[in-house]
Every structure is written in structure tokens, then in C-alpha cells.
Design a protein around this motif. Sequence first.
Motif, PDB file in Angstrom:
ATOM      1  N   GLY A 201       0.816  -1.211   0.000  1.00 15.71           N
ATOM      2  CA  GLY A 201       0.000   0.000   0.000  1.00 15.71           C
ATOM      3  C   GLY A 201       0.849   1.260   0.000  1.00 15.71           C
ATOM      4  N   ARG A 202       0.403   2.268  -0.734  1.00 13.95           N
ATOM      5  CA  ARG A 202       1.110   3.541  -0.836  1.00 13.95           C
ATOM      6  C   ARG A 202       0.092   4.678  -0.934  1.00 13.95           C
ATOM      7  NH1 ARG A 202       4.221  -0.157  -0.463  1.00 13.95           N
ATOM      8  NH2 ARG A 202       5.950  -0.721  -1.831  1.00 13.95           N
ATOM      9  N   ARG A 221      -6.269   4.150  -0.960  1.00 13.29           N
ATOM     10  CA  ARG A 221      -6.141   2.798  -0.409  1.00 13.29           C
ATOM     11  C   ARG A 221      -5.713   1.789  -1.465  1.00 13.29           C
ATOM     12  NH1 ARG A 221      -4.836   3.192   4.338  1.00 13.29           N
ATOM     13  NH2 ARG A 221      -5.249   0.956   4.570  1.00 13.29           N
ATOM     14  N   GLY A 222      -4.702   2.130  -2.223  1.00 12.29           N
ATOM     15  CA  GLY A 222      -4.085   1.223  -3.182  1.00 12.29           C
ATOM     16  C   GLY A 222      -2.597   1.519  -3.199  1.00 12.29           C
ATOM     17  N   ALA A 242      -4.758  -0.401  -8.176  1.00 12.37           N
ATOM     18  CA  ALA A 242      -5.909  -0.459  -7.278  1.00 12.37           C
ATOM     19  C   ALA A 242      -5.705  -1.349  -6.063  1.00 12.37           C
ATOM     20  CB  ALA A 242      -7.148  -0.921  -8.055  1.00 12.37           C
ATOM     21  N   SER A 243      -4.748  -2.269  -6.097  1.00 17.53           N
ATOM     22  CA  SER A 243      -4.539  -3.176  -4.977  1.00 17.53           C
ATOM     23  C   SER A 243      -3.418  -2.680  -4.079  1.00 17.53           C
ATOM     24  CB  SER A 243      -4.202  -4.577  -5.486  1.00 17.53           C
ATOM     25  OG  SER A 243      -3.864  -5.434  -4.410  1.00 17.53           O
ATOM     26  N   MET A 245      -2.006  -5.001  -2.162  1.00 19.49           N
ATOM     27  CA  MET A 245      -1.375  -6.276  -1.863  1.00 19.49           C
ATOM     28  C   MET A 245      -0.194  -6.514  -2.793  1.00 19.49           C
ATOM     29  SD  MET A 245      -3.434  -6.912   0.537  1.00 19.49           S
ATOM     30  CE  MET A 245      -2.901  -8.544   1.042  1.00 19.49           C
ATOM     31  N   VAL A 246       0.741  -7.350  -2.348  1.00 23.07           N
ATOM     32  CA  VAL A 246       1.912  -7.677  -3.152  1.00 23.07           C
ATOM     33  C   VAL A 246       1.483  -8.443  -4.388  1.00 23.07           C
ATOM     34  CG1 VAL A 246       4.065  -8.994  -3.197  1.00 23.07           C
ATOM     35  CG2 VAL A 246       3.452  -7.677  -1.167  1.00 23.07           C
ATOM     36  N   GLY A 247       2.181  -8.210  -5.492  1.00 20.89           N
ATOM     37  CA  GLY A 247       1.883  -8.900  -6.736  1.00 20.89           C
ATOM     38  C   GLY A 247       1.067  -8.036  -7.662  1.00 20.89           C
ATOM     39  N   GLY A 248       0.633  -8.599  -8.757  1.00 20.67           N
ATOM     40  CA  GLY A 248      -0.178  -7.857  -9.710  1.00 20.67           C
ATOM     41  C   GLY A 248       0.537  -7.708 -11.044  1.00 20.67           C
ATOM     42  N   ASP A 249      -0.248  -7.400 -12.060  1.00 18.62           N
ATOM     43  CA  ASP A 249       0.227  -7.267 -13.425  1.00 18.62           C
ATOM     44  C   ASP A 249       0.734  -5.849 -13.637  1.00 18.62           C
ATOM     45  OD1 ASP A 249       0.617  -7.204 -16.131  1.00 18.62           O
ATOM     46  OD2 ASP A 249      -1.368  -7.942 -16.658  1.00 18.62           O
ATOM     47  N   ILE A 250       1.975  -5.698 -14.126  1.00 13.88           N
ATOM     48  CA  ILE A 250       2.502  -4.353 -14.321  1.00 13.88           C
ATOM     49  C   ILE A 250       1.681  -3.567 -15.327  1.00 13.88           C
ATOM     50  CG2 ILE A 250       4.848  -5.001 -13.690  1.00 13.88           C
ATOM     51  CD1 ILE A 250       5.544  -4.975 -16.667  1.00 13.88           C
ATOM     52  N   ALA A 251       0.994  -4.256 -16.254  1.00 18.08           N
ATOM     53  CA  ALA A 251       0.169  -3.560 -17.235  1.00 18.08           C
ATOM     54  C   ALA A 251      -1.090  -2.962 -16.605  1.00 18.08           C
ATOM     55  CB  ALA A 251      -0.221  -4.509 -18.368  1.00 18.08           C
TER      56      ALA A 251
END
Length: 324
Positions: A201-202, A221-222, A242-243, A245-251
Motif C-alpha cells: 500500500g502507498r 487505499r491502493g 488499485a490493490s 497487496m503484493v503482486g499484480g500485473d505491471i500492465a
Amino acid sequence: MNLVRSLTLLGLFGCLTGCMSTTVEPTSQPTSVPSTPTIVAIATPTVGDVPQRLAFVANQPNAVTIMLAALDGSPAQVLNPDFPMALDPTWSPDGNELAFAVQDSDGFNIYISAADGSNLVQVTTEAGDDQHPSWSPDGQQLVFQSNRSGNDEIYRINRDGSNVLQLTNDPAQDWMPRWSPDGSLIAFSSSRGFSDEESAGRELYLIQPDAQGLQQLTKARGRAQSPIWSPDSQQLAYVFFASSMVGGDIASNTIYTIKRDGSEPTLLQDNAFNPQWLDQRIAFTTYDLNTYHTALRILDLNTLQVSVPISMPELDLMQPVFNR
């Protein structure tokens, strides 16, 4: 995917793993930009008779290097071939020097050089990782992030390495500072207010150069990160995912704009990160689904057309910055 590329994707694309009370949630859909922008060729921009120079980071075999392009059709050149890991380039206000981060035996340190790579000066020397330098408007100081204390904080330093001042001191992590063109504020990204479960989170914050007047800018809150000021210091562009949490698609990263009072967060561009505001244009990095590499683009804020400043489809390109 090789090791250097993996580290680059995790570390450079806005630290993917890693305010005013009037702030509202970002809009969920683009408000003005089509989801599939038209790609057009770009003419060589000039300021008077001096062509602009583009600095960017290229992930090459076994190296991450800063490269320079004149945008006149000549090949891009490596800024300093002696640095196998150099990143975070930023031009001085007069456009004649670059500050950047170099990995050495102590971690990352901040350096300054002339635009051709000459007159190299090491600014920071403490053990740890000093990264993401940003110039003061008069070109005499820099702000940067560092974990020299054991935690990522924001620091200010004279360009000759003297008079270091720690601007933030919080158990959370603070990153990616950007000094406003009018000199009054420094924007940065922080994990303040997020739990261990929301470790990615940032939110964006503002602080004065004398370490006073801390304000929270976003409350989305993302992951809000990589702030960059508009030339008039009245708005910022930033990367949002939007998340928390760790992970996610860079696109899935997007670029938003927001006013400096925290109002009107507006989605500007999908699949975009590493923004730089250039008058009525914003340069950014995108993930090219055709080449499976990252590439550089420029969005014209008046026409909403996207142009290609330089193409090297066999490499991952990122962190575009222009000297004018």
C-alpha cells in the motif's frame, strides 16, 4: 525472464512490491482519454535551436544502464558504460546535467554528470541505498530516498554532498521524492497507514523542504507512487494500482492526475507508469503486449494522441526524462 529483467520489473516500475482532507477516491474509468490511444510518429522537438535530449533506462543483457537519445535519428548512447547498474535519471533545471543512482559496493549512491557523461561527481557516500534523486529549482540541492538509517526515508542534500538533512522520520517507508518547480513542496510516496497485510500500500504525501507541514495528498487505499509535478506546480501526475497487496500485473498500472490540494484525482492513461510532465505532454512507460517488453510513450494532453519518442523493441525501456 533473466535475473536482471526480473529485478527491473520489480524495482523500477514504481516499486510495485514496494493529505488534504478534501481528497476523494480516484474515478474508476478514464474521464478524457480513450482506452486504446492512437499511436503516431513523433517529430523531433526543439527549444529554439537546441534539440531536446531524452534520457532513459534500458535493461540490457546483464546490465541496467542509462541511455541518451537526441531524437534526430542517431543511435542512443550509454551515458557511462562503466556503470552496469544505473537508474533513476533526472535532469537538472537547466537541462545540462543528470543526477542518477548507481549501484556500487555500498549499495546505491547518487551521482551527477554532464549530459555527455563527463564531469562525474559522487554526491552520496553512506552505506545503503540512495535512490530517486530530484533537483531543487535552483539546481543547488537534491532530495532523495535512502535506507541508510535502516528504514526508507526522504533526505535533502547539497549537490556537493554537504549539509544532509533528513526530512522524514517514520516507521513506515517513504520513497520517490519530487521537488515542485516552484520550490515550495516535496511530494513523495509512503506506506504510512497500511497494515502488514497491505504491505504494498502507498499514498502520496507533501512536505516542505524544511521538513515542516506534512500533508497527506491521496486516500485511495491502493498503490499511489511515482509523483511528478506539473510545470506550474498546481497538479501532480502519479502512478496508481488499485490493490495494496503484493503482486499484480505491471500492465494494470495507471497514471492519474490530482490537484495539489488533493482534489479531482482523474484517470489519465491505462497501462502506464514512470510519468514525467512536459508542459502539455506526459512521457511514460508502458508494457507492450506485442513485444512483451516495456516501451516509452508520450501523451499529448491537448490532442490525446500517444507518440513514440524512441523504439528499441528488443529491450525493456523505462524512466523517460527530457532535458527541456
